[in-house]
Design an enzyme around this catalytic site. Structure first.
Site, PDB file in Angstrom:
ATOM      1  N   CYS A  37       0.835  -1.017  -0.126  1.00 24.39           N
ATOM      2  CA  CYS A  37      -0.140   0.037  -0.045  1.00 24.39           C
ATOM      3  C   CYS A  37       0.904   1.179   0.110  1.00 24.39           C
ATOM      4  O   CYS A  37       1.757   1.601   0.929  1.00 24.39           O
ATOM      5  CB  CYS A  37      -1.010  -0.187   1.154  1.00 24.39           C
ATOM      6  SG  CYS A  37      -2.206   1.510   1.276  1.00 24.39           S
ATOM      7  N   CYS A  70      -3.108   7.105  -4.856  1.00 18.68           N
ATOM      8  CA  CYS A  70      -2.992   5.590  -4.761  1.00 18.68           C
ATOM      9  C   CYS A  70      -1.281   5.222  -5.109  1.00 18.68           C
ATOM     10  O   CYS A  70      -1.137   5.188  -6.338  1.00 18.68           O
ATOM     11  CB  CYS A  70      -3.895   4.929  -5.423  1.00 18.68           C
ATOM     12  SG  CYS A  70      -3.735   3.060  -5.114  1.00 18.68           S
TER      13      CYS A  70
HETATM   14  O1  PYC Z   1      -1.936   3.791  -2.082  1.00 22.70           O
HETATM   15  O2  PYC Z   1      -1.306   1.976  -2.759  1.00 22.70           O
HETATM   16  C1  PYC Z   1      -2.082   2.686  -2.260  1.00 22.70           C
HETATM   17  C2  PYC Z   1      -3.153   2.088  -1.808  1.00 22.70           C
HETATM   18  C3  PYC Z   1      -4.024   1.056  -1.806  1.00 22.70           C
HETATM   19  C4  PYC Z   1      -5.302   0.955  -1.430  1.00 22.70           C
HETATM   20  C5  PYC Z   1      -5.454   2.122  -0.973  1.00 22.70           C
HETATM   21  N1  PYC Z   1      -4.376   2.922  -1.311  1.00 22.70           N
END
Ligand code: PYC
Length: 313
Positions: free
Chosen positions: A88, A238
């Protein structure tokens, strides 16, 4: 009465809750094994920490672990309301901010152990954290999916520490007042992928769906909306999704090694990224964002509480 001590942080608006004491004893084997033991024997603890009433679908949890490799500053196992995550990106930045808050690490480079391998990070002034993510790659380009009651969707399948379907032909409006609709659409796409048996190369579920479009701020190259496994959207750009996106940009020859890509999230937070090419058609992404600690608490697990281990519907 069990007490679990946690530290909350957010990275570009996306929350992370790290268990720093009172969590399950998973032994001292490789983090992959410890993640399996966590899932098999202590899944109720995962739910107690991230499910309602203590958490919600938007929350990512993590367990602070003693690393196997003593070159690593710490280890972490990430999870959410749907299960366990490989990696993550925003969570790693939140984890690093938490380690700094605890006085475990100082500014500078560190290595963090995760179940999918070691991740190099750099902690800098003003809450900036740079992570060098795991090797990322695209496995399929221009996959066509017929989404019932929606239409034909074309996208790429890529790994950035989790599996992503990156929709190429979306004309959806990526704005923060359209998130209910975007959640509905991305859930329909995910259901169609599952129903039509579209999976990763080892039959992995494609559980993250990414839409992208023009950035709000002209300093940024793109804006995204990412559906996460728990059923909520990522408030940050993300980290693993941006890594998957970089792998696609590299494979399409749109972004060269070392060039900067500024990825904007649906709420306007930004990750600054680039990549290095490895010899085997994979890339190593570098992602930089800001993470802030925003809470310290003890979760109380009262066995008389009917929702002690989270609400399950
Ligand atoms: O930042 O990789 C990330 C992530 C995965 C799910 C929520 N954030």
């Amino acid at each position: 009465m069990q007490r679990i001590q946690v530290i909350d942080s957010h990275t570009g608006g996306e929350p992370t809750r790290i268990i720093i004491a009172g969590g399950p004893d998973l032994g001292d084997g490789p983090l992959q094994d410890r993640r399996r033991i966590f899932a098999e024997r202590f899944d109720d603890i995962r739910r107690a920490v991230v499910d309602e009433p203590r958490g919600s679908d938007v929350l990512i949890g993590g367990l602070l672990c003693k690393p196997v490799d003593n070159r690593c500053s710490a280890g972490v196992i990430f999870f959410d309301t749907a299960g366990f995550l490989g990696m993550c990106g925003h969570g790693t930045m939140g984890f690093v901010a938490t380690l700094q808050h605890l006085g475990h690490i100082e500014l500078g480079p560190h290595t963090i152990e995760t179940p999918v391998g070691p991740v190099e990070i750099e902690l800098a002034e003003n809450n900036h954290v740079t992570i060098q993510n795991v090797a990322s790659y695209r496995t399929h380009a221009n996959v066509q999916i017929d989404v019932p009651n929606y239409g034909l969707v074309i996208g790429d399948i890529a790994w950035g520490g989790n599996w992503f379907f990156l929709v190429k032909n979306s004309s959806e409006e990526l704005s923060s007042d359209n998130t209910d609709h975007l959640l509905r659409v991305t859930k329909q796409i995910r259901a169609a992928l599952k129903q039509q048996g579209v999976r990763g190369p080892n039959q992995e579920e494609i559980d993250h769906i990414e839409l992208y479009g023009p950035a709000m701020d002209s300093a940024n190259q793109s804006k995204n909306f990412v559906l996460c496994p728990g059923g909520e959207y990522d408030r940050s750009p993300c980290g693993t999704g941006t890594s998957a996106k970089l792998a696609c940009l590299a494979a399409d020859g749109i972004l060269g090694a070392g060039e900067v890509w500024r990825q904007e999230s649906i709420i306007g937070s930004v990750f600054e990224c680039s990549y290095q090419q490895t010899g085997d058609e994979k890339i190593v992404p570098t992602i930089r964002g800001q993470a802030y600690v925003c809470g310290e608490s003890n979760l109380i697990l009262d066995p008389h509480d009917p929702f002690c281990m989270g609400i399950q519907i």
